[in-house]
Design an enzyme around this catalytic site. Structure first.
Site, PDB file in Angstrom:
ATOM      1  N   SER A 245       0.854  -1.190   0.000  1.00  0.00           N
ATOM      2  CA  SER A 245       0.000   0.000   0.000  1.00  0.00           C
ATOM      3  C   SER A 245       0.888   1.238   0.000  1.00  0.00           C
ATOM      4  O   SER A 245       2.119   1.147   0.011  1.00  0.00           O
ATOM      5  CB  SER A 245      -0.905   0.001   1.235  1.00  0.00           C
ATOM      6  N   LYS A 246       0.250   2.395  -0.001  1.00  0.00           N
ATOM      7  CA  LYS A 246       1.009   3.647  -0.077  1.00  0.00           C
ATOM      8  C   LYS A 246       1.937   3.843   1.117  1.00  0.00           C
ATOM      9  O   LYS A 246       2.932   4.546   1.016  1.00  0.00           O
ATOM     10  CB  LYS A 246       0.042   4.826  -0.197  1.00  0.00           C
ATOM     11  N   ARG A 247       1.607   3.218   2.247  1.00  0.00           N
ATOM     12  CA  ARG A 247       2.470   3.420   3.404  1.00  0.00           C
ATOM     13  C   ARG A 247       3.837   2.759   3.237  1.00  0.00           C
ATOM     14  O   ARG A 247       4.762   3.034   3.986  1.00  0.00           O
ATOM     15  CB  ARG A 247       1.786   2.917   4.673  1.00  0.00           C
ATOM     16  N   GLY A 249       5.638   3.261   0.733  1.00  0.00           N
ATOM     17  CA  GLY A 249       6.350   4.115  -0.210  1.00  0.00           C
ATOM     18  C   GLY A 249       5.458   4.404  -1.396  1.00  0.00           C
ATOM     19  O   GLY A 249       4.341   3.914  -1.500  1.00  0.00           O
TER      20      GLY A 249
END
Length: 471
Positions: A245-247, A249
């Site tokens: 996911s975006k967390r 990177g």
């Protein structure tokens, strides 16, 4: 269908993203695997955009996806095809299925269907459509949908090229909707019609699509066609083993381009997400084409490691042609306010700077001091190395040496500095560090003699004079 000389169908793969967002790491990996499989077998790679979600599909997402594909170098032989331009074809197939009895009109309202689902769940049953409109011979009506009349007994088995044999019991599959009440096709119907019409031989996609496969096989067979072969590749996790996911990177492919990664590094990293060839870590594009096969795709989840991507990118930058890097780094220099500079100086600097840079953004930052009239001084470095009579005396000695020497001859300048250090009883570092700060504004740089060669004699003398005047 196009045939090889031995009468086998020529390999045709497809990549069908939905333009509801940017192309992310998972989609990039899927696109690459389809592209590599087609190129390895001398087949064709088809690009199509599944844009039937009219509310979420946006032209800017189409542009972004195609830009990402171009940046990665994943050229397609056909397309891009747009599903929204094929609605007449889908309606034709739905009508064909209605005529043959493979589909039927369903008049159940959303409220009725919700009540049926809630009743099924309350009784511990699976919340499936019960087929109450099947066999009634209903026709079109406001709010009516068209459903596929799938088999209710037996099972469907397919031999997944990654996971092996997979079987689904037909009792677990309800009569799915193939045409919505507004006349638009659903995902499953559009996909199978496209795959039939585009003569797709192999469907390579993420394993979150495994449950879609038996439905699509049944639809294809209901239309009298043979289904393609399927290969479901493992999901991608972050380093913490959670779903990517975006967390973890930036996950959009174009984000990495904007951060200064090279496409060949991204291709290498994507290829290694679930595929391997012995212990080899770095592959050229041609090696990937020659070596790629689905037999070497693992069944377990792949882990996207940003640190490995950084390391790969560093290695590719080190190997890249300086002239190419000089072109690629231009947008990053522009962000630093450098629109005009001496490109010859940049080309001289790059071979020295790439040893310490992981991406083009860092390369621009390292190159900046060499491309301006006067570098920005680090305040602490200036105070420590350039202020006071002792610093001024050192800089004057260095200036005399430079004025009498040849900064383009790195070895000779090295010897001259060592000789000066020996004559004055100083350590080489006592001469080199004030010189480095005077020339670059920083305490870290390539070797000081390489720095002089990059800047050239006149620029070195000018910067030394400015430092002496400010001491």
């Amino acid at each position: 269908m196009t045939q090889n000389n031995d009468n086998r169908p020529k390999v045709r793969t497809r990549f069908p993203p939905s333009p509801t967002g940017a192309l992310h790491i998972g989609g990039g990996r899927t696109a690459l695997f389809n592209w590599l499989f087609a190129r390895h077998h001398g087949g064709q790679f088809i690009m199509r955009l599944e844009d039937t979600d009219l509310q979420r599909s946006k032209p800017e997402h189409v542009t972004s996806i195609l830009e990402a594909m171009e940046w990665l170098g994943l050229d397609f032989d056909e397309g891009p095809y747009y599903q929204t331009k094929r609605f007449d074809r889908y309606k034709q197939v739905v009508e064909q299925m209605l005529q043959s009895g493979a589909a039927y009109w369903c008049h159940c309202s959303p409220e009725t269907l919700q009540a049926k689902r809630e009743a099924a769940m309350a009784s511990g049953a699976k919340p499936m459509y019960d087929g109450c409109c099947r066999g009634k011979g209903l026709g079109p009506a406001p709010g009516a949908v068209v459903r596929f009349a799938g088999p209710r007994t037996g099972s469907t088995t397919f031999n997944d090229m990654v996971k092996g044999p997979i079987t689904f019991d037909h009792a677990e599959l309800d009569d799915l909707i193939i045409q919505r009440s507004d006349g638009s096709p659903t995902y499953h119907l559009a996909v199978i019609v496209d795959d039939i019409d585009m003569e797709v031989t192999h469907v390579i996609r993420g394993d979150d699509h495994v449950s879609n496969t038996p439905r699509q096989i049944l639809l294809i067979r209901a239309l009298g066609h043979l289904e393609p072969r399927y290969a479901h590749i493992p999901m991608i996790l972050g380093q913490d083993k959670a779903r990517l996911s975006k967390r973890h990177g930036a996950t959009a492919i174009t984000d990495y381009r904007e951060m200064g990664y090279l496409p060949e590094a991204m291709i290498n990293a994507l290829a290694r997400l679930g595929w391997s060839h012995g212990d080899q870590e770095i592959f050229s594009r041609q090696e990937l084409i020659e070596l790629f096969d689905l037999d070497s795709v693992g069944r377990s989840a792949a882990v996207f490691d940003l640190d490995k991507l950084r390391s790969l990118n560093h290695k590719y930058i080190q190997k890249a042609d300086p002239q190419r890097l000089a072109q690629l780094v231009q947008p990053f220099l522009a962000k630093l306010g450098l629109a005009a500079y001496d490109e010859a100086v940049l080309r001289k600097a790059i071979p020295e700077l790439v040893q310490r840079t992981e991406n083009l953004e860092q390369l621009a930052q390292w190159a900046q001091p060499y491309l301006v009239d006067q570098p920005e001084m680090d305040a602490k470095a200036r105070q420590k190395f350039l202020i006071g009579p002792e610093a001024a005396a050192i800089l004057r000695q260095v200036r005399e040496l430079v004025a009498a020497g040849n900064v383009d001859d790195v070895a000779a300048m090295n010897e001259a500095f060592r000789a000066l250090a020996a004559r004055t009883g100083q350590k080489l570092g006592a001469l080199a560090q004030p010189t480095r700060v005077a020339l670059t504004g920083r305490t870290a740089s390539p070797g000081i003699f390489e720095v002089m060669a990059i800047l050239g004699r006149q620029a070195v003398l000018t910067r030394l004079d400015q430092a002496i005047a400010g001491a």
